[in-house]
Design an enzyme around this catalytic site. Sequence first.
Site, PDB file in Angstrom:
ATOM      1  CD  GLU A   1      -1.061  18.396  -4.071  1.00 36.30           C
ATOM      2  OE1 GLU A   1      -1.572  17.516  -3.373  1.00 36.30           O
ATOM      3  OE2 GLU A   1      -1.721  19.224  -4.724  1.00 36.30           O
TER       4      GLU A   1
ATOM      5  CD  GLU B   1      16.981  20.221  -4.829  1.00 41.34           C
ATOM      6  OE1 GLU B   1      16.552  21.068  -4.033  1.00 41.34           O
ATOM      7  OE2 GLU B   1      16.311  19.809  -5.804  1.00 41.34           O
TER       8      GLU B   1
ATOM      9  CG  HIS C   1       3.328  18.600   2.528  1.00 45.39           C
ATOM     10  ND1 HIS C   1       2.870  18.378   1.249  1.00 45.39           N
ATOM     11  CD2 HIS C   1       4.109  19.695   2.463  1.00 45.39           C
ATOM     12  CE1 HIS C   1       3.336  19.316   0.448  1.00 45.39           C
ATOM     13  NE2 HIS C   1       4.088  20.128   1.157  1.00 45.39           N
TER      14      HIS C   1
HETATM   15  N1  GLN Z   1      13.658  20.615  -6.352  1.00 46.06           N
HETATM   16  C1  GLN Z   1      13.067  21.135  -5.163  1.00 46.06           C
HETATM   17  C2  GLN Z   1      13.088  20.087  -4.059  1.00 46.06           C
HETATM   18  O1  GLN Z   1      12.967  18.957  -4.339  1.00 46.06           O
HETATM   19  C3  GLN Z   1      11.657  21.587  -5.394  1.00 46.06           C
HETATM   20  C4  GLN Z   1      11.058  22.204  -4.166  1.00 46.06           C
HETATM   21  C5  GLN Z   1       9.709  22.817  -4.363  1.00 46.06           C
HETATM   22  O2  GLN Z   1       9.046  22.563  -5.329  1.00 46.06           O
HETATM   23  N2  GLN Z   1       9.291  23.638  -3.443  1.00 46.06           N
HETATM   24  O3  GLN Z   1      13.204  20.378  -2.902  1.00 46.06           O
END
Ligand code: GLN
Length: 760
Positions: free
Chosen positions: A665, A484, A695
């Site tokens: 999560e 990404e 996080h």
């Molecule tokens: N595919 C996204 C990432 O890995 C998912 C982000 C999210 O769930 N906020 O960043």
Amino acid sequence: MARTAVLGLPRIGPERELKLGLEAYWAGSAGSAELLGTAAELRAAAWRRAAAAGIDVIPCGDFSLYDHVLDTAWALGAVPSRFGEPDRDDLDAYFALARGSAEARPLEMTKWFDTNYHYMVPELAPGQRFDPRSDHWTGPLREAAALGIAARPVLLGPYSFLRLGKGLPEPLRLLDDLVPAYERLIGELRAAGAAEVQIDEPCLVLDPGPADLDAFAEAWRALATVGVGLCLTTYFAGLQKAAIGRLGELAPDELHLDLVRAPGQLGPVLAALREEPTRLSLGVLDGRNVWAADLDAALVLLDRAAGAVGAERLTIAPSCSLLHVPYEAARERAIDPEVRPWLAFAAERLAELATLGGALEAGPERRDGLLAASRATREARRRSPSTNDPAVRERAAGLGADDYGRSRPADERRRRQRERVPLPELPTTTIGSFPQTAEIRAARRDLREGRLDEEAYERFLEARIAEVVAAQERLGLDVLVHGEAERGDMVEYFGQQLAGFAFSDGGWVQSYGSRCVKPPIIYGDVSRPGPMTVRWWRHAQSQTDRPVKGMLTGPVTILQWSFVRDDQPRQQTCVQIALAIGDEVRDLEAAGAFAIQVDEAALREGLPLQRADRDDYLRWAIDCFRLAAAPAAPETQVHTHMCYSEFNEMMEHIARLDADVLSIEASRSGMEVLDAFAGESTYPNDVGPGVYDIHSARVPETDEIERLLAIAETRIDRDRLWVNPDCGLKTRRWEEVLPALEHMVAAAHRRRAAGGQSGG
Ligand code: GLN
Ligand code: ZN
């Protein structure tokens, strides 16, 4: 004669001056005098704009250096003991609550109702003491008075303050101690010259029970004795029947209603308060969205109320604080000139408010003249080809039940997917993003600002993708991702490639503290002119024999994080987005993708505030997800990801997503959240509970992850269990990500070797 009022104004600054000021202060490059000076200038400018627009009631004390709930806790002296006994004139002590310090973790942050604003959660302890100080309000009150403006202080009310806090099983029992503190605050405001005070009690719309209403009523009666006019404001949903009954008895000096979200409450409220002296503040203009209003529709409500109680008992207002909209649409340059006039940010709302005030007074003959411009804009918007794309409309109208689901049942899909790509037990994967390095952000900026051409940018991204794929192969992950790198934001990236979306250059709204977001604006019918992610996926897959997941943002999340057109139901807009995302699913599959992930990070955030509305929302939201995933063949594995896992009351809906793999999560609760997946409502498909918290910069040890996996295996069948982090890795650094994933893969290997034996 009716008056006009605003409940709150944007505070980040038209050029995000507050953000810059805060960052300079935190970095040590500016002192407190400079920051406080910036804040005072922003307040004064906001008041002047409202006064110049002709608004009668202008708020003060709504401005905050970080967050208004934090300000309330600070002013009440409700500071957790880990911060010691702070000097309340010390800015750093204040910011420590918001941002933490070397010794103390900060307050938690959570979403402000169903907005994208976040507030700091007050922490309350048994035996909590309060020590009120009113300077947060009296200071601005005097500043405004010096400009000739008799501003109305805004306080978050005691009922909502306690309901929004945490730490007490029965928070409302604290009202006995808190109400005297509020009485003192309000008394000091009166002494400082406030003629009236606005008390925000948004929690009154959250399904209050009889005991809640009793507690609220007792508190309100006490505050009303202070001897200053009190305006009780509610927003984001409507008052329910029992609450309206109580308010009829309490007869506050003024009552504000959000008639944009809940026009239906007007009738019962008029009936309950007709004989009382209560002034009604009618929130007829949307304080949370960016569209030029339908002033005729607003006047229908105002006329009706004026007919019932007389125009002199009315206040005309936006539905809620204007904190949730940007400053001024007229300054936008990047938005299509056809679309720009359809928009109203805070500045335009103030003008609309003034127009409505005039129109309510005016007879029918003069109204036509006053409303002509606004009517013409609405009409142009209604008839525009952008809001009426026949191809999109026909496609949506032609949808049938079959379009809303995969062609084969889950167990058959699973069998066929395993034949197509055999994966080991406890397959390992990630959620999609890898570290967004400074280099990556610089490349995106260079492209935007013309220092890098498309061609060079594409080569740059391909190199990053190759690196990410190679790293995952070295780590031994089973299902890979492309990382990404091309996405600054998971919604904006798609919005920019879809028809029907506009992007402002100045449309910032505060998310929390110094952080702002610039949500896309969905103004028209949505469609996908061409593939959006296929080339990145293709490049990633060309580098490896392992399966690479295609990575898409789901329709509900795109909807939730945008300003959504208000001229059709949200659901209808969501269907259009789902069709566009489904087109991308189809293209990824045609290009050869085995696995495609459709993220729905914001599905839960969209839950309506009142229980009665939730099932309906979940039904259509999940239908939209299903519509987007439906084009995938049985042999294609559809993943989805959600950044949370409190599914307790919605498990049947989550099951209806029917994703082949759901990652959530789970690490922070030590897998406890998986209880919802075990037990009676057993979730049928594969689940990937996050095994470490992304996080935090902390790198988890193999043992620790292994223990979590062993627990997960007691809740979820081993052959349906995946191994992945809690969320995407874009905010982490490679130095953290590599060892963390290495430990994750090692833990999965150990559990495979253990072959389902407990312990480990
Ligand atoms: N595919 C996204 C990432 O890995 C998912 C982000 C999210 O769930 N906020 O960043
Ligand atoms: Zn996530």
